[in-house]
Design a protein around this motif. Structure first.
Motif, PDB file in Angstrom:
ATOM      1  N   PHE A   2      39.900 -48.681  27.944  1.00  0.00           N
ATOM      2  CA  PHE A   2      40.425 -48.746  29.311  1.00  0.00           C
ATOM      3  C   PHE A   2      41.773 -49.455  29.373  1.00  0.00           C
ATOM      4  O   PHE A   2      42.523 -49.275  30.334  1.00  0.00           O
ATOM      5  N   THR A  24      35.344 -41.871  30.243  1.00  0.00           N
ATOM      6  CA  THR A  24      34.783 -40.520  30.167  1.00  0.00           C
ATOM      7  C   THR A  24      35.920 -39.512  30.406  1.00  0.00           C
ATOM      8  O   THR A  24      36.999 -39.911  30.874  1.00  0.00           O
ATOM      9  N   ALA A  52      34.150 -44.168  39.055  1.00  0.00           N
ATOM     10  CA  ALA A  52      35.143 -45.104  38.506  1.00  0.00           C
ATOM     11  C   ALA A  52      36.524 -44.456  38.485  1.00  0.00           C
ATOM     12  O   ALA A  52      37.540 -45.139  38.626  1.00  0.00           O
TER      13      ALA A  52
END
Ligand code: AMP
Length: 451
Positions: A2, A24, A52
């Motif tokens: 991330f 993802t 998210a």
């Protein structure tokens, strides 16, 4: 990782705390343009990590503007179709904003109106709401949306299905100053969705993340043939007793069937919950909470009731009734194998379901594993002959005699009564396994399976 995204450090800290390691596909694709402020139309499934994908960029924008300063406006609005999805989204927003001063609030039907009005007076930075109730508050003068910077429409296709089109458009119009709009849907929808996209988004980037054929890689998909509903009930019982699973959901197409199956399972000593449109909010909430906490392992549900349900550890889906479309199938099965976990989806099909099953296979570009259970093998093992499409061949539609309304056979040669060949009728279709687990084999290379 991330850290590749230009996210505020407090958000990255929350991401790490939540043990999200790898983004993802939907997060990889949608987060960068969302951070640039683009309007997005994203087609992605439940379970893909889509929440998210919009929550992180949304929070990032709010943080960039110094969220610690007290603001007296709602700065972002997330509209979605159901209370359950709203509650789950609130949790996700709270988890991601735990190291910030950002406040969020929830407005859905079925909750106290005055309590909600009090919440709105505090002007949460992020408001998560179902359209109908939010509009009531707007009409009652309880909120202003003219300072909203980001608008998200989640499961937009579902909101349209549920008749919220006008409400959503009205609410979007109220967010007149918004700088960014993101629309998420599980399907490409129809003309209704296209209209909404055209009226609500500005030069959107269309991201088609999960093509249906790539869905549910972690979920095995099987079909078991059955002779009738009583037979299906016995199969469900066997599966619940013999499969290894943490939590199971069984879908029916109607409330009446859900009630019948529920009664049957309760009578055979299963601890089971039921969710359908006739259940009131309290009962639904209770059933979902019990499932989440593990107090109940088995849920019987209809599609609408289970929309947006996100229960961790849900690894067995049984379609007591086959869903009516490929999209609906994807919605149901999207509940297992979430974020890389493994799952098993089993559809029980009777004689009349074969062609629908075959169209779902073609839609998904997958072939379901055929399975039989020893001792419960159906007489019906699929059509005798298959067309190249995988559908039943040689069965002409019966014409209705207009005079007396009776069905009359077409010119097709008379077929033998099913009972005459039940025992040996596998024909070119399917040959059962013996241990109840291995996929079935075709006896002779029949028509190519659905690609
Ligand atoms: P969603 O599609 O947003 O409903 O997400 C499905 C589930 O996957 C939720 O429980 C998320 O918390 C979880 N999830 C989303 N993204 C990730 C990720 N990158 N790593 C691990 N879990 C995730």
């Amino acid at each position: 990782m991330f850290a590749q995204f230009a996210l505020h450090e407090r958000l990255l800290k929350a991401v790490a705390e939540l043990k999200f390691i790898e983004p993802t596909p939907v997060q990889l694709t949608a987060i960068p343009p969302a951070l640039e402020g683009r309007d997005l139309q994203v087609t992605a499934q439940t379970g893909s990590g889509k929440t998210a994908a919009f929550v992180l960029p949304l929070l990032n924008r709010l943080l960039g503007d110094g969220a610690s300063q007290a603001r007296s406006d709602v700065r972002s609005l997330i509209l979605l179709p159901t209370r359950e999805l709203a509650q789950q989204t609130l949790k996700e927003v709270e988890r991601f904003s735990q190291f910030t001063f950002i406040k969020s609030g929830l407005i859905t039907g079925g909750e106290d109106f005055k309590v909600q009005a009090a919440l709105l007076r505090k002007c949460p930075d992020v408001l998560i709401a179902t359209p109908g109730r939010l509009l009531e508050h707007l009409n009652a003068g309880h909120l202003k949306l003219n300072q909203v910077e980001v608008l998200v429409l989640d499961e937009a296709d579902r909101m349209l299905d549920m008749g919220f089109a006008e409400d959503v458009k009205r609410l979007a119009d109220e967010c007149a100053q918004r700088q960014q709009t993101m629309l998420f849907s599980a399907t490409n929808g129809g003309s209704g969705l296209r209209e909404m996209v055209a009226s609500v988004l500005r030069e959107p980037l269309h991201l088609q993340i999960n093509r249906v054929s790539e869905l549910n890689e972690g979920t095995r998909q099987q079909v078991i043939t059955a002779d009738d509903n009583a037979h299906k009930e016995r199969l469900v019982e066997w599966l619940l007793a013999n499969e290894t699973y943490q939590k199971a959901i069984i879908f029916t197409n109607t409330r009446a069937q859900a009630d019948r199956l529920y009664g049957h399972l309760v009578a055979s000593q299963h601890k089971v919950f039921i969710l359908h449109g006739d259940k009131d909010h309290k009962e639904r909430k209770q059933a979902i909470e019990r499932m989440k906490q593990g107090g109940a392992k088995i849920l019987v549900a209809t599609d609408v009731a289970a929309r947006g349900l996100d229960v961790e550890g849900l690894d067995l889906v049984i379609n007591f009734d086959l869903p009516r479309s490929g999209d609906e199938y994807v919605h149901r099965i999207g509940r297992t194998g979430r974020a890389g976990a493994e799952g098993l989806a089993i559809s029980l099909i009777c004689h009349g379901d074969w062609n629908l099953m075959s169209s779902i296979e073609r839609y998904l570009k997958q072939r379901f594993e055929r399975r039989n259970i020893q001792g419960l093998k159906a007489h019906y093992q699929g059509p005798k002959k298959l067309k190249a499409s995988g559908k039943a061949a040689g069965v002409k539609k019966k014409k209705t005699d207009k005079k007396d309304g009776k069905k009359t056979a077409s010119k097709a040669p008379a077929r033998r009564k099913p009972s005459a060949d039940k025992a040996k009728s596998s024909g070119p279709s399917l040959v059962g396994n013996t241990d109840g687990t291995a996929p079935l084999k075709r006896r002779k290379p029949a028509a190519p399976a659905a690609e």
